[in-house]
Design an enzyme around this catalytic site. Structure first.
Site, short mmCIF file in Angstrom:
data_model
loop_
_atom_site.label_atom_id
_atom_site.label_comp_id
_atom_site.label_asym_id
_atom_site.label_seq_id
_atom_site.Cartn_x
_atom_site.Cartn_y
_atom_site.Cartn_z
N LYS A 41 0.87 -1.25 -0.04
CA LYS A 41 -0.13 -0.01 0.00
C LYS A 41 0.98 1.35 0.03
O LYS A 41 1.94 1.47 0.56
CB LYS A 41 -0.83 -0.15 1.20
CG LYS A 41 -1.96 1.01 1.13
CD LYS A 41 -2.81 0.89 2.49
CE LYS A 41 -3.91 2.10 2.59
NZ LYS A 41 -4.92 1.92 3.70
N ARG A 91 -18.98 1.91 10.60
CA ARG A 91 -19.64 3.11 9.93
C ARG A 91 -20.88 3.01 9.22
O ARG A 91 -21.63 3.98 9.07
CB ARG A 91 -18.42 3.88 9.33
CG ARG A 91 -17.23 4.32 10.05
CD ARG A 91 -16.22 5.02 9.20
NE ARG A 91 -15.64 4.12 8.15
CZ ARG A 91 -14.50 4.28 7.37
NH1 ARG A 91 -14.10 5.41 7.38
NH2 ARG A 91 -14.41 3.31 6.58
#
Length: 167
Positions: A41, A91
Protein backbone atom coordinates in the site's frame (compact mmCIF):
# COMPACT_ATOMS: atom_id res chain seq x y z
CA UNK A 1 -6.21 -6.37 33.06
CA UNK A 2 -8.34 -5.92 29.94
CA UNK A 3 -6.08 -5.02 27.00
CA UNK A 4 -7.51 -3.97 23.65
CA UNK A 5 -5.94 -3.34 20.26
CA UNK A 6 -7.32 -0.85 17.77
CA UNK A 7 -5.52 -1.02 14.44
CA UNK A 8 -5.55 0.95 11.24
CA UNK A 9 -3.35 2.83 8.82
CA UNK A 10 -4.31 6.21 10.35
CA UNK A 11 -3.20 8.00 7.19
CA UNK A 12 -4.14 10.50 8.59
CA UNK A 13 -5.90 10.34 11.96
CA UNK A 14 -9.48 11.67 11.88
CA UNK A 15 -11.90 12.70 14.60
CA UNK A 16 -13.60 9.35 14.02
CA UNK A 17 -10.37 7.53 14.87
CA UNK A 18 -9.90 9.72 17.92
CA UNK A 19 -13.45 9.00 19.07
CA UNK A 20 -12.79 5.26 18.78
CA UNK A 21 -9.49 5.56 20.65
CA UNK A 22 -10.95 7.65 23.48
CA UNK A 23 -13.86 5.26 23.93
CA UNK A 24 -11.51 2.29 23.77
CA UNK A 25 -9.47 3.74 26.64
CA UNK A 26 -12.68 3.87 28.68
CA UNK A 27 -13.56 0.25 27.89
CA UNK A 28 -10.10 -1.28 28.38
CA UNK A 29 -7.54 -0.97 31.16
CA UNK A 30 -4.85 -0.67 28.50
CA UNK A 31 -5.40 0.34 24.90
CA UNK A 32 -2.89 -0.24 22.11
CA UNK A 33 -3.30 1.73 18.92
CA UNK A 34 -1.44 -0.27 16.30
CA UNK A 35 -0.48 1.36 13.04
CA UNK A 36 -0.55 -1.29 10.36
CA UNK A 37 2.03 -1.16 7.61
CA UNK A 38 1.16 -3.01 4.43
CA UNK A 39 4.13 -3.16 2.03
CA UNK A 40 1.76 -3.24 -0.95
CA UNK A 41 0.00 0.00 0.00
CA UNK A 42 1.13 3.57 -0.75
CA UNK A 43 0.79 5.94 2.20
CA UNK A 44 0.63 9.73 2.27
CA UNK A 45 2.44 9.96 5.60
CA UNK A 46 5.38 7.86 6.76
CA UNK A 47 5.03 5.49 9.70
CA UNK A 48 7.04 7.94 11.83
CA UNK A 49 4.70 10.79 10.90
CA UNK A 50 1.62 8.70 11.67
CA UNK A 51 3.07 7.64 15.03
CA UNK A 52 3.83 11.29 15.85
CA UNK A 53 0.32 12.42 14.87
CA UNK A 54 -1.26 9.72 17.00
CA UNK A 55 0.96 10.44 20.00
CA UNK A 56 0.26 14.17 19.76
CA UNK A 57 -3.50 13.70 19.50
CA UNK A 58 -3.70 11.10 22.27
CA UNK A 59 -1.22 12.51 24.80
CA UNK A 60 -4.13 13.09 27.21
CA UNK A 61 -4.84 9.34 27.45
CA UNK A 62 -2.60 7.73 30.09
CA UNK A 63 -3.63 4.11 29.42
CA UNK A 64 -2.75 4.24 25.72
CA UNK A 65 0.26 2.97 23.76
CA UNK A 66 0.96 3.70 20.10
CA UNK A 67 2.77 0.88 18.30
CA UNK A 68 3.35 -0.36 14.76
CA UNK A 69 3.17 -3.73 13.08
CA UNK A 70 3.62 -4.87 9.53
CA UNK A 71 2.71 -7.61 7.13
CA UNK A 72 0.92 -9.92 9.57
CA UNK A 73 -2.58 -10.62 10.76
CA UNK A 74 -3.95 -8.27 13.39
CA UNK A 75 -5.08 -11.19 15.52
CA UNK A 76 -1.50 -12.52 15.60
CA UNK A 77 -0.25 -9.10 16.70
CA UNK A 78 -2.97 -8.94 19.37
CA UNK A 79 -1.96 -12.38 20.65
CA UNK A 80 1.72 -11.31 20.84
CA UNK A 81 0.66 -8.26 22.88
CA UNK A 82 -1.41 -10.45 25.21
CA UNK A 83 -4.52 -8.53 24.23
CA UNK A 84 -7.95 -9.87 25.13
CA UNK A 85 -9.84 -7.74 22.63
CA UNK A 86 -9.67 -6.26 19.16
CA UNK A 87 -11.59 -3.00 18.81
CA UNK A 88 -13.21 -2.25 15.46
CA UNK A 89 -15.39 0.57 14.23
CA UNK A 90 -18.59 0.19 12.27
CA UNK A 91 -19.49 3.18 10.08
CA UNK A 92 -21.93 1.58 7.65
CA UNK A 93 -23.50 -1.71 6.65
CA UNK A 94 -20.57 -2.69 4.43
CA UNK A 95 -18.20 -2.26 7.39
CA UNK A 96 -20.42 -4.50 9.47
CA UNK A 97 -20.42 -7.28 6.87
CA UNK A 98 -16.65 -7.16 6.46
CA UNK A 99 -15.95 -6.93 10.21
CA UNK A 100 -18.41 -9.71 11.03
CA UNK A 101 -16.55 -12.06 8.70
CA UNK A 102 -13.16 -11.00 10.06
CA UNK A 103 -14.40 -11.57 13.61
CA UNK A 104 -15.12 -15.20 12.75
CA UNK A 105 -11.76 -15.71 11.03
CA UNK A 106 -10.01 -14.13 14.02
CA UNK A 107 -11.94 -16.43 16.37
CA UNK A 108 -10.71 -19.42 14.36
CA UNK A 109 -7.12 -18.22 14.75
CA UNK A 110 -7.33 -17.06 18.38
CA UNK A 111 -10.58 -18.08 20.13
CA UNK A 112 -9.60 -16.30 23.35
CA UNK A 113 -9.46 -12.85 21.66
CA UNK A 114 -12.85 -11.19 21.37
CA UNK A 115 -13.81 -8.48 18.92
CA UNK A 116 -15.63 -5.42 20.24
CA UNK A 117 -17.50 -3.15 17.83
CA UNK A 118 -18.19 0.53 18.42
CA UNK A 119 -20.22 2.84 16.24
CA UNK A 120 -19.09 6.48 16.14
CA UNK A 121 -21.62 9.30 16.09
CA UNK A 122 -23.25 10.10 12.77
CA UNK A 123 -21.51 13.46 12.32
CA UNK A 124 -18.06 11.82 12.19
CA UNK A 125 -18.88 8.29 11.05
CA UNK A 126 -18.70 8.98 7.32
CA UNK A 127 -15.36 10.76 7.36
CA UNK A 128 -12.48 8.50 6.35
CA UNK A 129 -8.79 9.28 5.95
CA UNK A 130 -9.19 8.88 2.20
CA UNK A 131 -12.05 11.37 2.13
CA UNK A 132 -10.07 13.89 4.19
CA UNK A 133 -7.11 13.69 1.79
CA UNK A 134 -9.48 14.07 -1.14
CA UNK A 135 -10.81 17.32 0.31
CA UNK A 136 -7.37 18.93 0.47
CA UNK A 137 -6.61 21.40 -2.30
CA UNK A 138 -9.59 23.40 -3.56
CA UNK A 139 -10.04 26.97 -2.40
CA UNK A 140 -11.32 26.97 1.19
CA UNK A 141 -10.25 23.40 1.90
CA UNK A 142 -8.67 24.40 5.20
CA UNK A 143 -11.99 25.38 6.77
CA UNK A 144 -13.61 22.13 5.66
CA UNK A 145 -10.80 19.73 6.57
CA UNK A 146 -10.07 21.31 9.96
CA UNK A 147 -13.51 20.11 11.12
CA UNK A 148 -12.63 16.46 10.55
CA UNK A 149 -9.12 16.07 11.97
CA UNK A 150 -7.35 16.95 15.24
CA UNK A 151 -5.22 20.13 15.17
CA UNK A 152 -1.80 18.40 14.93
CA UNK A 153 -3.05 16.41 11.96
CA UNK A 154 -4.44 19.52 10.27
CA UNK A 155 -1.03 21.21 10.54
CA UNK A 156 0.62 18.22 8.86
CA UNK A 157 -2.00 18.28 6.11
CA UNK A 158 -1.20 21.95 5.48
CA UNK A 159 2.51 21.07 5.24
CA UNK A 160 1.72 18.13 2.95
CA UNK A 161 -0.36 20.37 0.67
CA UNK A 162 2.44 22.92 0.53
CA UNK A 163 4.94 20.20 -0.47
CA UNK A 164 2.52 19.10 -3.23
CA UNK A 165 2.22 22.65 -4.56
CA UNK A 166 5.92 23.44 -4.54
CA UNK A 167 6.98 20.03 -5.78
Amino acid sequence: MRRGVYAGSFDPVTHGHLWMIEHGTRVFDEMIVAIGENPDKKYTFSVAERVAMLKETTAHLPNLRVETFENRFLVDYAREENADFILRGIREAADYEFERKMRYVNADLAPHIDTVFLMPPREIAEISSTMVKGLVGPEGWEKVVSQYVPAPVFLRLVEWRERQRTG
